[in-house]
Write an enzyme that holds these catalytic residues in place. Structure first.
Site, PDB file in Angstrom:
ATOM      1  N   SER A  10       0.828  -1.196   0.000  1.00 47.56           N
ATOM      2  CA  SER A  10       0.000   0.000   0.000  1.00 47.56           C
ATOM      3  C   SER A  10       0.874   1.262   0.000  1.00 47.56           C
ATOM      4  O   SER A  10       0.406   2.320  -0.398  1.00 47.56           O
ATOM      5  CB  SER A  10      -0.901  -0.007   1.231  1.00 47.56           C
ATOM      6  OG  SER A  10      -0.103  -0.178   2.389  1.00 47.56           O
ATOM      7  N   TYR A  41      -4.148   1.160   3.692  1.00 48.02           N
ATOM      8  CA  TYR A  41      -5.177   0.167   3.401  1.00 48.02           C
ATOM      9  C   TYR A  41      -5.790  -0.379   4.696  1.00 48.02           C
ATOM     10  O   TYR A  41      -6.907  -0.897   4.681  1.00 48.02           O
ATOM     11  CB  TYR A  41      -4.558  -1.007   2.634  1.00 48.02           C
ATOM     12  CG  TYR A  41      -4.361  -0.823   1.133  1.00 48.02           C
ATOM     13  CD1 TYR A  41      -4.371   0.438   0.532  1.00 48.02           C
ATOM     14  CD2 TYR A  41      -4.152  -1.925   0.310  1.00 48.02           C
ATOM     15  CE1 TYR A  41      -4.174   0.581  -0.830  1.00 48.02           C
ATOM     16  CE2 TYR A  41      -3.967  -1.791  -1.063  1.00 48.02           C
ATOM     17  CZ  TYR A  41      -3.975  -0.537  -1.639  1.00 48.02           C
ATOM     18  OH  TYR A  41      -3.787  -0.401  -2.990  1.00 48.02           O
ATOM     19  N   GLY A  42      -5.021  -0.301   5.780  1.00 48.30           N
ATOM     20  CA  GLY A  42      -5.405  -0.952   7.043  1.00 48.30           C
ATOM     21  C   GLY A  42      -6.844  -0.734   7.486  1.00 48.30           C
ATOM     22  O   GLY A  42      -7.523  -1.677   7.870  1.00 48.30           O
ATOM     23  N   CYS A  72       2.113  -6.618   1.507  1.00 46.80           N
ATOM     24  CA  CYS A  72       1.213  -5.923   2.433  1.00 46.80           C
ATOM     25  C   CYS A  72       0.319  -6.949   3.117  1.00 46.80           C
ATOM     26  O   CYS A  72      -0.370  -7.736   2.449  1.00 46.80           O
ATOM     27  CB  CYS A  72       0.366  -4.942   1.629  1.00 46.80           C
ATOM     28  SG  CYS A  72      -0.885  -4.079   2.556  1.00 46.80           S
ATOM     29  N   ASN A  73       0.312  -6.952   4.447  1.00 45.46           N
ATOM     30  CA  ASN A  73      -0.535  -7.899   5.177  1.00 45.46           C
ATOM     31  C   ASN A  73      -2.014  -7.647   4.928  1.00 45.46           C
ATOM     32  O   ASN A  73      -2.795  -8.582   4.802  1.00 45.46           O
ATOM     33  CB  ASN A  73      -0.258  -7.788   6.676  1.00 45.46           C
ATOM     34  CG  ASN A  73       0.934  -8.611   7.085  1.00 45.46           C
ATOM     35  OD1 ASN A  73       0.818  -9.796   7.322  1.00 45.46           O
ATOM     36  ND2 ASN A  73       2.101  -7.982   7.132  1.00 45.46           N
ATOM     37  N   THR A  74      -2.390  -6.371   4.893  1.00 43.57           N
ATOM     38  CA  THR A  74      -3.807  -6.056   4.724  1.00 43.57           C
ATOM     39  C   THR A  74      -4.289  -6.555   3.364  1.00 43.57           C
ATOM     40  O   THR A  74      -5.361  -7.168   3.256  1.00 43.57           O
ATOM     41  CB  THR A  74      -4.031  -4.536   4.874  1.00 43.57           C
ATOM     42  OG1 THR A  74      -3.413  -4.102   6.090  1.00 43.57           O
ATOM     43  CG2 THR A  74      -5.492  -4.194   4.899  1.00 43.57           C
ATOM     44  N   CYS A 191       2.648  -6.795  10.081  1.00 44.21           N
ATOM     45  CA  CYS A 191       2.439  -5.542   9.344  1.00 44.21           C
ATOM     46  C   CYS A 191       3.812  -5.070   8.880  1.00 44.21           C
ATOM     47  O   CYS A 191       4.790  -5.148   9.630  1.00 44.21           O
ATOM     48  CB  CYS A 191       1.785  -4.488  10.241  1.00 44.21           C
ATOM     49  SG  CYS A 191       1.664  -2.867   9.448  1.00 44.21           S
ATOM     50  N   THR A 192       3.833  -4.585   7.646  1.00 45.15           N
ATOM     51  CA  THR A 192       5.100  -4.190   7.031  1.00 45.15           C
ATOM     52  C   THR A 192       5.864  -3.122   7.813  1.00 45.15           C
ATOM     53  O   THR A 192       7.078  -3.048   7.736  1.00 45.15           O
ATOM     54  CB  THR A 192       4.810  -3.604   5.641  1.00 45.15           C
ATOM     55  OG1 THR A 192       3.777  -2.614   5.773  1.00 45.15           O
ATOM     56  CG2 THR A 192       4.385  -4.678   4.676  1.00 45.15           C
ATOM     57  N   HIS A 193       5.131  -2.276   8.541  1.00 46.38           N
ATOM     58  CA  HIS A 193       5.777  -1.138   9.208  1.00 46.38           C
ATOM     59  C   HIS A 193       6.412  -1.495  10.554  1.00 46.38           C
ATOM     60  O   HIS A 193       7.279  -0.782  11.034  1.00 46.38           O
ATOM     61  CB  HIS A 193       4.763  -0.028   9.462  1.00 46.38           C
ATOM     62  CG  HIS A 193       4.367   0.731   8.236  1.00 46.38           C
ATOM     63  ND1 HIS A 193       3.867   0.121   7.116  1.00 46.38           N
ATOM     64  CD2 HIS A 193       4.401   2.065   7.963  1.00 46.38           C
ATOM     65  CE1 HIS A 193       3.593   1.047   6.206  1.00 46.38           C
ATOM     66  NE2 HIS A 193       3.904   2.221   6.699  1.00 46.38           N
TER      67      HIS A 193
HETATM   68  N1  DGL Z   1       1.165  -2.367   4.478  1.00 48.32           N
HETATM   69  C1  DGL Z   1       0.133  -2.453   5.481  1.00 48.32           C
HETATM   70  C2  DGL Z   1       0.171  -3.838   6.142  1.00 48.32           C
HETATM   71  O1  DGL Z   1       1.175  -4.534   6.124  1.00 48.32           O
HETATM   72  C3  DGL Z   1       0.283  -1.365   6.510  1.00 48.32           C
HETATM   73  C4  DGL Z   1       0.009   0.002   5.971  1.00 48.32           C
HETATM   74  C5  DGL Z   1      -1.434   0.221   5.563  1.00 48.32           C
HETATM   75  O2  DGL Z   1      -2.342   0.138   6.409  1.00 48.32           O
HETATM   76  O3  DGL Z   1      -1.638   0.478   4.380  1.00 48.32           O
HETATM   77  O4  DGL Z   1      -0.823  -4.243   6.685  1.00 48.32           O
END
Ligand code: DGL
Length: 273
Positions: A10, A41-42, A72-74, A191-193
């Site tokens: 995302s 995206y979360g 991205c996990n979401t 989550c990537t962050h």
């Molecule tokens: N990349 C999203 C994840 O890994 C985190 C950032 C977002 O919410 O877009 O869930």
């Protein structure tokens, strides 16, 4: 770059995954795209995350990618299965889209001694129940506890993650997770962050708790996947090329990207509309 591995997120966060892919598999070409214009995206609905993710996957295909990784996990939680089962057979039956949830869930049981796992993710990832469902398939006996940490992505995105104020939100969610059961001995940063918060997270969990970041796990899983799928491996171009694209401001992307990727990045703008 002819047929690079596509890596999607995302926004910037997937660069923590790309960094590990590049470290463990430097021989391939990679094309990274962050949909920064529509991130995060979360908090978004299933329909929206699916719609955005499919559009991005189609863009990767139009760039020649045979294999796309949803870093991205979401997006992995809310869009991957539908794309794999409903869309791919019609739009690109030879191409593949992989996510980050399965690589994590198929090994997570090997890390716990108590059989109790904690999952930290965005609201979307947690509410999708993807982790408990997938973990139950591979390790039916495990107990899985989840905690959504909606403040953690903004802390990282706004460069507040190293400041003292961040500790309040980090401690709050770790306490809430650990209050669900004192037996949790393994925590997955889903989550990537979150890997950027690792040093602070460490401070609020027991010293014997194992904390897992996904970059390394996903890279090891991709090595295995390519060994098991030589036809796909041969279709990926080699040459060590790295290309970065964003749907939003190039200057913003390049400024943030180095924090996640660990080295300077020079991106190009793309327009999906
Ligand atoms: N990349 C999203 C994840 O890994 C985190 C950032 C977002 O919410 O877009 O869930």
């Amino acid at each position: 770059m002819k047929q690079p591995i596509g890596v999607f997120d995302s926004g910037y966060g997937g660069l923590t995954v790309l960094k590990e892919l590049v470290r463990q598999l430097p021989q391939y070409d990679y094309l990274y795209m962050g949909d920064n214009a529509r991130a995060p995206y979360g908090p978004r609905s299933f329909e929206t995350v699916y719609h955005y993710t499919l559009q991005c996957v189609q863009w990767f295909f139009s760039q020649g990618c045979e294999l796309v990784i949803l870093a991205c996990n979401t997006a992995s939680a809310k869009a991957l299965r539908t794309i794999q089962q409903n869309d791919l057979p019609g739009i690109a039956p030879e191409k593949r889209v992989l996510g980050v949830i399965r690589p994590s869930t198929e090994i997570i049981g090997h890390y716990t001694k108590t059989g109790e796992i904690g999952i930290l993710g965005t609201t979307g990832t947690v509410s999708s129940q993807s982790y408990p469902i997938e973990i139950a398939r591979f390790f039916p006996g495990l107990k899985v506890y989840q905690e959504a940490c909606p403040m953690w992505v903004p802390l990282v995105e706004n460069n507040e993650y190293n400041k003292p104020g961040a500790d309040y939100f980090i401690q709050q969610h770790l306490n809430a997770l650990q209050a669900q059961s004192p037996g949790i001995d393994t925590i997955l940063l889903a989550c990537t962050h979150y890997p950027l918060l690792l040093h602070k997270i460490r401070a609020y969990v027991g010293e014997h708790t194992t904390i897992l970041s996904q970059g390394e796990i996903v890279a090891r899983s991709l090595i295995q996947y390519l060994q098991n799928h030589p036809n796909m491996e041969q279709r990926i171009s080699r040459g060590g090329g790295r290309q970065f694209c964003t749907t939003d401001s190039v200057a913003d992307f390049d400024n943030h990207a180095s924090i996640f990727f660990g080295e300077p990045v020079s991106s190009s703008h793309i327009d999906l509309s």
